[in-house]
Design a protein around this motif. Structure first.
Motif, PDB file in Angstrom:
ATOM      1  N   SER A  20       0.801  -1.222   0.000  1.00 43.58           N
ATOM      2  CA  SER A  20       0.000   0.000   0.000  1.00 43.58           C
ATOM      3  C   SER A  20       0.831   1.268   0.000  1.00 43.58           C
ATOM      4  N   THR A  21       2.034   1.248   0.533  1.00 44.17           N
ATOM      5  CA  THR A  21       2.827   2.480   0.637  1.00 44.17           C
ATOM      6  C   THR A  21       4.031   2.501  -0.287  1.00 44.17           C
ATOM      7  N   LYS A  22       4.262   1.416  -1.012  1.00 44.39           N
ATOM      8  CA  LYS A  22       5.520   1.320  -1.759  1.00 44.39           C
ATOM      9  C   LYS A  22       5.613   2.329  -2.892  1.00 44.39           C
ATOM     10  N   ILE A  23       4.508   2.512  -3.644  1.00 51.25           N
ATOM     11  CA  ILE A  23       4.559   3.423  -4.797  1.00 51.25           C
ATOM     12  C   ILE A  23       4.768   4.853  -4.344  1.00 51.25           C
ATOM     13  N   GLY A  24       3.988   5.290  -3.336  1.00 56.00           N
ATOM     14  CA  GLY A  24       4.122   6.652  -2.844  1.00 56.00           C
ATOM     15  C   GLY A  24       5.485   6.923  -2.245  1.00 56.00           C
ATOM     16  N   LEU A  25       5.980   5.970  -1.459  1.00 55.15           N
ATOM     17  CA  LEU A  25       7.286   6.145  -0.822  1.00 55.15           C
ATOM     18  C   LEU A  25       8.405   6.139  -1.858  1.00 55.15           C
ATOM     19  N   LYS A  57      22.026  14.494  -0.436  1.00 50.65           N
ATOM     20  CA  LYS A  57      22.624  14.054   0.824  1.00 50.65           C
ATOM     21  C   LYS A  57      21.635  14.095   1.984  1.00 50.65           C
ATOM     22  N   HIS A  58      20.357  13.993   1.687  1.00 52.21           N
ATOM     23  CA  HIS A  58      19.346  13.957   2.740  1.00 52.21           C
ATOM     24  C   HIS A  58      19.442  12.640   3.512  1.00 52.21           C
ATOM     25  N   LYS A  59      18.801  12.597   4.643  1.00 53.60           N
ATOM     26  CA  LYS A  59      18.738  11.367   5.433  1.00 53.60           C
ATOM     27  C   LYS A  59      17.275  11.040   5.708  1.00 53.60           C
ATOM     28  N   LEU A  60      16.828   9.879   5.248  1.00 48.21           N
ATOM     29  CA  LEU A  60      15.438   9.463   5.413  1.00 48.21           C
ATOM     30  C   LEU A  60      15.397   8.054   5.989  1.00 48.21           C
ATOM     31  N   THR A  61      14.688   7.902   7.087  1.00 45.03           N
ATOM     32  CA  THR A  61      14.497   6.578   7.681  1.00 45.03           C
ATOM     33  C   THR A  61      13.007   6.365   7.922  1.00 45.03           C
ATOM     34  N   VAL A  62      12.541   5.156   7.643  1.00 45.86           N
ATOM     35  CA  VAL A  62      11.134   4.789   7.861  1.00 45.86           C
ATOM     36  C   VAL A  62      11.102   3.568   8.764  1.00 45.86           C
ATOM     37  N   HIS A 118      11.563   9.739   9.734  1.00 46.57           N
ATOM     38  CA  HIS A 118      12.513  10.800  10.080  1.00 46.57           C
ATOM     39  C   HIS A 118      13.179  11.299   8.799  1.00 46.57           C
ATOM     40  N   LEU A 119      13.145  12.596   8.591  1.00 44.03           N
ATOM     41  CA  LEU A 119      13.780  13.201   7.428  1.00 44.03           C
ATOM     42  C   LEU A 119      14.654  14.368   7.886  1.00 44.03           C
TER      43      LEU A 119
END
Length: 361
Positions: free
Chosen positions: A317-322, A335-340, A350-351
């Motif tokens: 359900s979230t794969k396409i949007g993410l 160089k952003h940092k994104l964790t789900v 966290h972004l």
């Protein structure tokens, strides 16, 4: 081409004109310095005058030679052997022209003497040593012209490649954003439709909020960057629409912004909020919640979203949007940092974006 032919020709003209001016000044200086040994009895004013005339005459040989060879190199499409032969013939003609100007014009009519090899023995029109000197003088000049033109073309090609990459990234970002807007509109219209069926009193307010958001999506989001203040205001409008529909929903938004005018790419932050509502609230059982924390300090953005999670979420359900969001972040802020974090009862995102990073678009 991203760079117009007119602009390219203008740039080429200025660069080559500057080269010939500097080259002429250098040649005048060198020949004037040499003439005080060759003609010590001449006054410096006369030597300077003769040198100025001499080098102007040489340009009448050197400039046609340089651009004839450039034309053959760039424009003439023939067998390489024939091209080399043609270039050799052009150089031979230039050497003969150089010798004629030196032997039959410069020495007898400008200096008023006969050309000599060692100051005593007269030099013939075609002499191995003087012909070689003429050849080296011409080849040195041709090498400089070719070096400048090749360097100019490489820089131009580098600029064109850079522009093409930038245009490609802009097109991809526009396409990615376009995927978000219909998705949001479709979901919200479904919500309004459900409220209209129930004849809910809040329906006009939701339509008004939707109109405000769509105006933002059409006009503000078309810009490359907007102020973070406007982006957060759009998030608040979006939350307001959702809260009207989800009365049981608990939404906590905390913001700490030290520079409201800081620019950010539109529709980046709200996508995480959309996901939180779509996949963590509308389908959740019991008390649903969303917690949003936005902090901007010293041009470093810290963005955290935590939302409740349904007991049996859809696997994809979230794969396409993410995936869409990740791609946009890769293009805009490499160089952003994104964790789900996908926990049993909640999602936590966290972004972190450092706007000081020069690699950002």
């Amino acid at each position: 081409m991203t760079v117009s032919l007119k602009s390219d020709h203008k740039s080429k003209l200025y660069i080559h004109l500057l080269f010939w001016i500097l080259y002429y000044i250098l040649e005048v200086y060198l020949d004037f310095y040499w003439s005080r040994y060759q003609f010590p009895s001449f006054k410096w004013q006369l030597r300077l005058q003769n040198t100025v005339i001499l080098e102007l005459g040489y340009l009448l040989v050197k400039i046609p030679l340089a651009y004839s060879l450039l034309y053959v190199y760039e424009k003439v499409h023939i067998n390489k052997i024939f091209k080399y032969i043609l270039c050799a013939l052009i150089v031979i003609l230039a050497v003969l022209g150089h010798r004629f100007f030196t032997h039959d014009i410069i020495y007898p009519y400008i200096y008023g003497v006969t050309e000599t090899l060692d100051g005593k023995q007269p030099s013939s029109f075609i002499n191995g040593l003087v012909a070689f000197n003429s050849f080296m003088d011409l080849i040195f000049m041709v090498g400089l012209v070719f070096g400048i033109e090749i360097t100019r073309q490489k820089n131009l090609l580098k600029d064109q490649i850079s522009q093409l990459k930038s245009e490609k990234l802009d097109q991809e970002l526009t396409m990615l954003k376009a995927q978000i807007n219909p998705h949001f509109l479709f979901n919200t219209l479904n919500n309004i439709y459900g409220m209209a069926l129930k004849k809910a009193d809040e329906t006009p307010d939701v339509i008004l909020q939707l109109s405000k958001i769509m105006r933002y999506n059409i006009y503000e989001a078309a810009e490359k960057n907007i102020s973070i203040e406007k982006d957060i205001e759009n998030i608040k409008d979006f939350i307001q629409i959702q809260k009207i529909r989800h009365h049981h929903l608990s939404v906590h938004l905390q913001e700490s912004i030290d520079n409201p005018s800081q620019e950010i790419s539109p529709l980046i932050l709200i996508q995480f909020v959309e996901n939180a509502f779509k996949h963590g609230v509308s389908e959740s059982l019991g008390n649903a919640f969303i917690s949003i924390d936005i902090e901007l300090k010293d041009r470093i953005l810290t963005y955290c979203i935590e939302n409740s999670k349904e007991e049996k979420p859809h696997q994809h359900s979230t794969k396409i949007g993410l995936k869409n969001i990740r791609r946009q972040l890769e293009l805009l802020y490499p160089k952003h940092k994104l964790t789900v974090e996908n926990k049993t009862d909640r999602y936590i995102v966290h972004l972190k974006i450092d706007f000081n990073d020069p690699s950002n678009l």
